[in-house]
Design a protein around this motif. Structure first.
Motif, mmCIF file in Angstrom:
data_model
loop_
_atom_site.group_PDB
_atom_site.id
_atom_site.type_symbol
_atom_site.label_atom_id
_atom_site.label_comp_id
_atom_site.label_asym_id
_atom_site.label_seq_id
_atom_site.Cartn_x
_atom_site.Cartn_y
_atom_site.Cartn_z
ATOM 1 N N GLU A 57 -27.235 -24.886 -4.522
ATOM 2 C CA GLU A 57 -27.905 -23.748 -3.899
ATOM 3 C C GLU A 57 -27.420 -23.505 -2.478
ATOM 4 O OE1 GLU A 57 -32.098 -24.339 -4.190
ATOM 5 O OE2 GLU A 57 -32.203 -23.514 -6.233
ATOM 6 N N SER A 58 -26.893 -24.546 -1.839
ATOM 7 C CA SER A 58 -26.435 -24.413 -0.452
ATOM 8 C C SER A 58 -25.059 -25.062 -0.295
ATOM 9 C CB SER A 58 -27.432 -25.077 0.502
ATOM 10 O OG SER A 58 -27.582 -26.444 0.175
ATOM 11 N N ASP A 59 -24.478 -24.903 0.877
ATOM 12 C CA ASP A 59 -23.148 -25.440 1.165
ATOM 13 C C ASP A 59 -23.239 -26.953 1.377
ATOM 14 O OD1 ASP A 59 -20.652 -26.109 2.079
ATOM 15 O OD2 ASP A 59 -20.497 -24.479 3.524
ATOM 16 N N GLY A 75 -17.510 -20.352 -2.480
ATOM 17 C CA GLY A 75 -18.925 -20.253 -2.146
ATOM 18 C C GLY A 75 -19.606 -21.586 -2.359
ATOM 19 N N VAL A 76 -20.647 -21.591 -3.231
ATOM 20 C CA VAL A 76 -21.364 -22.837 -3.513
ATOM 21 C C VAL A 76 -20.875 -23.491 -4.809
ATOM 22 C CG1 VAL A 76 -23.420 -22.164 -2.233
ATOM 23 C CG2 VAL A 76 -23.226 -21.525 -4.651
ATOM 24 N N PHE A 77 -19.738 -23.022 -5.311
ATOM 25 C CA PHE A 77 -19.112 -23.623 -6.498
ATOM 26 C C PHE A 77 -17.987 -24.558 -6.049
ATOM 27 C CE2 PHE A 77 -21.201 -19.938 -8.222
ATOM 28 C CZ PHE A 77 -21.600 -20.327 -9.490
ATOM 29 N N TYR A 78 -17.976 -25.776 -6.580
ATOM 30 C CA TYR A 78 -17.019 -26.789 -6.165
ATOM 31 C C TYR A 78 -16.336 -27.400 -7.396
ATOM 32 C CZ TYR A 78 -19.961 -26.611 -1.986
ATOM 33 O OH TYR A 78 -20.674 -26.188 -0.890
ATOM 34 N N THR A 79 -15.086 -27.812 -7.193
ATOM 35 C CA THR A 79 -14.385 -28.599 -8.207
ATOM 36 C C THR A 79 -13.921 -29.875 -7.546
ATOM 37 O OG1 THR A 79 -13.595 -26.581 -9.296
ATOM 38 C CG2 THR A 79 -12.525 -28.650 -9.900
ATOM 39 N N PRO A 96 -27.359 -30.447 -8.407
ATOM 40 C CA PRO A 96 -26.532 -29.284 -8.792
ATOM 41 C C PRO A 96 -27.242 -28.408 -9.826
ATOM 42 C CG PRO A 96 -25.773 -31.258 -9.903
ATOM 43 C CD PRO A 96 -26.820 -31.710 -8.919
ATOM 44 N N LYS A 97 -26.970 -27.108 -9.751
ATOM 45 C CA LYS A 97 -27.475 -26.147 -10.735
ATOM 46 C C LYS A 97 -26.527 -26.016 -11.921
ATOM 47 C CE LYS A 97 -31.012 -25.237 -8.192
ATOM 48 N NZ LYS A 97 -32.339 -25.742 -8.612
ATOM 49 N N VAL A 98 -25.246 -26.371 -11.697
ATOM 50 C CA VAL A 98 -24.218 -26.337 -12.744
ATOM 51 C C VAL A 98 -23.452 -27.650 -12.696
ATOM 52 C CG1 VAL A 98 -22.136 -25.180 -13.600
ATOM 53 C CG2 VAL A 98 -23.989 -23.821 -12.615
ATOM 54 N N TRP A 99 -23.164 -28.197 -13.868
ATOM 55 C CA TRP A 99 -22.397 -29.459 -13.936
ATOM 56 C C TRP A 99 -21.535 -29.428 -15.195
ATOM 57 C CZ3 TRP A 99 -22.634 -34.016 -10.798
ATOM 58 C CH2 TRP A 99 -21.942 -35.129 -11.295
ATOM 59 N N HIS A 100 -20.220 -29.303 -15.027
ATOM 60 C CA HIS A 100 -19.292 -29.324 -16.161
ATOM 61 C C HIS A 100 -18.232 -30.391 -15.921
ATOM 62 C CE1 HIS A 100 -21.000 -25.809 -17.987
ATOM 63 N NE2 HIS A 100 -20.704 -25.030 -16.965
ATOM 64 N N GLU A 101 -18.053 -31.303 -16.881
ATOM 65 C CA GLU A 101 -17.014 -32.324 -16.798
ATOM 66 C C GLU A 101 -15.817 -31.896 -17.645
ATOM 67 O OE1 GLU A 101 -18.539 -36.192 -17.690
ATOM 68 O OE2 GLU A 101 -20.158 -36.041 -16.202
ATOM 69 N N LEU A 102 -14.609 -31.960 -17.046
ATOM 70 C CA LEU A 102 -13.405 -31.425 -17.676
ATOM 71 C C LEU A 102 -12.254 -32.431 -17.586
ATOM 72 C CD1 LEU A 102 -13.570 -27.909 -15.972
ATOM 73 C CD2 LEU A 102 -14.229 -28.420 -18.341
ATOM 74 N N PRO A 103 -11.255 -32.323 -18.496
ATOM 75 C CA PRO A 103 -10.060 -33.165 -18.373
ATOM 76 C C PRO A 103 -9.232 -32.742 -17.168
ATOM 77 C CG PRO A 103 -9.795 -31.565 -20.145
ATOM 78 C CD PRO A 103 -11.216 -31.453 -19.683
ATOM 79 N N VAL A 104 -8.337 -33.626 -16.730
ATOM 80 C CA VAL A 104 -7.545 -33.374 -15.519
ATOM 81 C C VAL A 104 -6.073 -33.221 -15.870
ATOM 82 C CG1 VAL A 104 -9.165 -34.704 -14.139
ATOM 83 C CG2 VAL A 104 -7.136 -35.825 -15.054
#
Length: 292
Positions: free
Chosen positions: A226-228, A245-249, A268-276
């Protein structure tokens, strides 16, 4: 196949390589990474005996190359630029290389020249950068070496030619168990081709590892708050790949439960785990300010 044992080299008073050891097996594609000036080209030139190491040994199938130079018929080196080729046409180069490499396969070379529509009558210096790279690879593979040393083989060529060049390398290894030692600043090329990689830094070869195992060590997480929280993430030494913005990888070790829990504690409001991919791993492992 090829064994490098504690190689060191100083050039013009500057130590370029120190105590470098590496074994490349039959049918392996090994990616050599490092910043400009890290010693990648020097290492290839040492193997080919264009320059001689100050210390250490280089063995091909347990035979020391320095004492038995004839074994170099089993290796070929393709530099970034090859001024020796400039004044010759394809057929003239074939005549020269046939005398150096007794197993040179003219039929195979002609087949590849036709496949890639490379002009045979033009002198090498009159070809485009992409065609020069392709012809050099054709001649290298046609020499039927056990080991090919490639210095930036896809540098300066377009995407279509890069695809053809990379596929030619992969096919050669698959069909003939040829070994390749390749340097490149294109991590996507290394990722596509290589079984193992090593990183040259501070004159030494470090972090020699299996590429798939390396990528399995890390996890990429896309998160939103929600915030930085940029400063909070950086204070924990968590590699930040991207922010909008408030989206991070971010990237963390899979086993690092402490950092993972820290990110979750920020709610976090969003949490996605991905391959690298390889580039992301190197950002995490060596720091974003490095250039390879």
């Amino acid at each position: 196949m090829i064994d490098l044992r504690q190689l060191s080299k100083t050039i013009d008073g500057k130590e370029v390589l120190q105590d470098v050891s590496l074994t490349i097996e039959k049918g392996e594609i090994f990616g050599l990474l490092g910043r400009n000036g890290s010693g990648k080209t020097t290492l290839l030139r040492l193997i080919q005996q264009i320059i001689i190491p100050d210390q250490g040994e280089i063995l091909f199938n347990n035979v020391e190359i320095k004492k038995h130079p004839k074994v170099k018929q089993n290796m070929i080196y393709m530099p970034v630029q090859n001024p020796f080729y400039d004044k010759y046409t394809y057929k003239q180069l074939v005549d020269i290389l046939r005398r150096i490499y007794p197993n040179f396969d003219v039929t195979y070379a002609n087949e590849l020249m036709n496949r890639y529509e490379i002009p045979e009558t033009k002198k090498y210096r009159d070809l485009s950068t992409g065609l020069k790279k392709q012809m050099s690879l054709v001649l290298s593979f046609a020499a039927r070496p056990a080991l090919i040393l490639l210095d930036e083989p896809t540098d300066g060529i377009d995407a279509v030619t890069r695809h053809d060049v990379l596929q030619l390398m992969i096919d050669e290894v698959a069909e003939r168990d040829t070994s390749i030692l390749i340097t490149s600043h294109r991590l996507e090329d290394i990722e596509r081709m290589c079984n193992r990689i090593g990183f040259l830094e501070d004159n030494r070869l470090t972090n020699v590892m299996d590429l798939d195992e390396l990528k399995e060590e890390y996890i990429k997480i896309q998160i939103a708050y929600e915030s930085d929280v940029n400063l909070a993430i950086r204070e924990q030494n968590i590699p930040l790949l991207d922010q909008a913005g408030v989206f991070y990888t971010v990237l963390i070790l899979k086993k690092d439960e402490k950092k993972k829990q820290f990110l979750k504690d920020l709610k976090p409001k969003v949490w996605h785990e991905l391959p690298v991919n390889l580039e992301e791993v190197f950002i995490a492992k060596f720091g974003g300010k490095r250039r390879w």
